[in-house]
Design an enzyme around this catalytic site. Structure first.
Site, mmCIF file in Angstrom:
data_model
loop_
_atom_site.group_PDB
_atom_site.id
_atom_site.type_symbol
_atom_site.label_atom_id
_atom_site.label_comp_id
_atom_site.label_asym_id
_atom_site.label_seq_id
_atom_site.Cartn_x
_atom_site.Cartn_y
_atom_site.Cartn_z
ATOM 1 N N THR A 28 61.182 23.373 16.799
ATOM 2 C CA THR A 28 59.133 24.022 16.932
ATOM 3 C C THR A 28 58.467 23.732 17.987
ATOM 4 O O THR A 28 57.712 24.055 18.016
ATOM 5 C CB THR A 28 60.037 21.930 16.561
ATOM 6 O OG1 THR A 28 60.737 21.926 15.511
ATOM 7 C CG2 THR A 28 57.803 22.412 15.532
ATOM 8 N N LYS A 94 66.375 12.323 21.185
ATOM 9 C CA LYS A 94 66.315 14.142 21.328
ATOM 10 C C LYS A 94 68.035 14.612 22.010
ATOM 11 O O LYS A 94 68.733 13.745 22.081
ATOM 12 C CB LYS A 94 65.597 14.250 22.441
ATOM 13 C CG LYS A 94 64.066 14.063 21.909
ATOM 14 C CD LYS A 94 63.160 14.195 21.858
ATOM 15 C CE LYS A 94 62.494 15.315 23.520
ATOM 16 N NZ LYS A 94 62.667 16.528 22.542
ATOM 17 N N GLY A 95 67.815 15.856 21.633
ATOM 18 C CA GLY A 95 69.041 16.230 22.625
ATOM 19 C C GLY A 95 70.296 17.168 21.579
ATOM 20 O O GLY A 95 70.479 17.997 22.384
ATOM 21 N N GLU A 103 63.557 16.730 29.930
ATOM 22 C CA GLU A 103 62.491 16.974 28.501
ATOM 23 C C GLU A 103 62.633 15.260 29.157
ATOM 24 O O GLU A 103 61.246 15.108 28.580
ATOM 25 C CB GLU A 103 62.780 16.371 26.964
ATOM 26 C CG GLU A 103 63.121 18.185 26.261
ATOM 27 C CD GLU A 103 63.564 18.461 24.867
ATOM 28 O OE1 GLU A 103 63.593 19.212 24.176
ATOM 29 O OE2 GLU A 103 64.718 17.128 24.750
HETATM 30 C C1 5RP Z 1 66.235 18.901 22.292
HETATM 31 C C2 5RP Z 1 65.858 18.419 21.680
HETATM 32 C C3 5RP Z 1 64.903 19.519 21.185
HETATM 33 O O1 5RP Z 1 63.302 19.063 20.731
HETATM 34 C C4 5RP Z 1 65.278 18.927 19.118
HETATM 35 O O2 5RP Z 1 66.692 19.210 19.371
HETATM 36 C C5 5RP Z 1 64.653 19.487 18.056
HETATM 37 O O3 5RP Z 1 64.626 20.249 17.519
HETATM 38 P P1 5RP Z 1 64.407 21.316 17.362
HETATM 39 O O4 5RP Z 1 62.176 21.524 16.907
HETATM 40 O O5 5RP Z 1 65.376 23.133 17.130
HETATM 41 O O6 5RP Z 1 64.644 19.955 15.453
HETATM 42 O O7 5RP Z 1 66.203 17.474 22.420
HETATM 43 O O8 5RP Z 1 67.104 19.313 23.640
#
Ligand code: 5RP
Length: 227
Positions: A28, A94-95, A103
């Site tokens: 995203t 997150k992560g 982040e």
């Molecule tokens: C990466 C993150 C991303 O923000 C989280 O995994 C969301 O990703 P996506 O938008 O692909 O669902 O924390 O470390």
């Protein structure tokens, strides 16, 4: 339009000429980075992007965003990032994309932290859908994982094929499945106290707004909002 793109488009409207802009990681946030690149070219605005991962650094440069270092620009006006879970009081997990440490460092330096998600990321409690990613040092990582397990979770070392996944910072990630994290702020402190833990994917009190793309349009969640 895809719901992630709806959220990303809304977030990019907040960016103005002269801003220092944190570039999040994940699918995203990557949509947002591409849209920021279009805005830079289309409107001729002058911004500096602060990437939260090698991937967002590469993408930002590829779409024409001027890239800088947080150490040279320690006050970030706005960051647009994704999340794996958005819980009550806008606490986050997150992560899952592996970029949680950078982040979190960029989020902590950010005035307006905008989280862009689709509705699938909204949860009633933290740990409802996602394991909690915890970045840990390689050294004695099994001992660190035993200590994490003593907090009531089942940690699994993240792998890519036969080898452990290694973060941009040269560490491992333990994905910790909890039944429920009733008090995320207290859990963040307990996890951070374990030797060998570099950072957890619990983002407590760092989010300003969550922009949710949904079939019925855009929803904006503010801090006082209970899900
Ligand atoms: C990466 C993150 C991303 O923000 C989280 O995994 C969301 O990703 P996506 O938008 O692909 O669902 O924390 O470390």
């Amino acid at each position: 339009m895809d719901h992630k793109e709806m959220a990303a488009r809304e977030a990019v409207k907040y960016i103005e000429d002269g801003m220092i802009v944190g570039l999040g990681s994940g699918s995203t946030a990557s949509i947002a980075i591409k849209l920021i690149g279009e805005k830079v070219k289309g409107e001729g605005i002058d911004i500096i992007g602060i990437p939260t991962s090698r991937a967002s650094d590469l993408l930002g440069r590829a779409v024409g965003i001027k890239i800088g270092e947080l150490d040279d620009h320690p006050h970030v006006d706005i960051t647009i990032d994704g999340a794996d879970e958005v819980g009550p009081r806008l606490n986050l997990v997150k992560g899952l994309g592996g970029a949680l440490l950078r982040e979190k460092i960029v989020a902590a330096a950010t005035q307006l932290e905008l989280i862009v998600v689709d509705e699938s990321k909204l949860v009633q409690f933290i740990g409802q859908k996602s394991p909690l990613p915890v970045e840990i040092a390689k050294f004695s990582h099994k001992t660190t994982m035993l200590r994490l397990a003593s907090l009531g979770c089942s940690p699994v070392l993240r792998m890519i094929g036969d080898a452990p996944y290694v973060t941009d910072n040269g560490n491992y990630i333990a994905d910790c499945r909890f039944q429920k994290i009733a008090d995320p702020a207290a859990m963040e402190i307990k996890i951070d106290h374990i030797p060998g833990v570099v950072e957890s994917g619990l983002f407590i009190g760092l989010t300003s707004r969550v922009i949710v793309g949904s079939p019925s349009g855009i929803r904006i969640l503010e801090k006082q909002c209970m899900l």
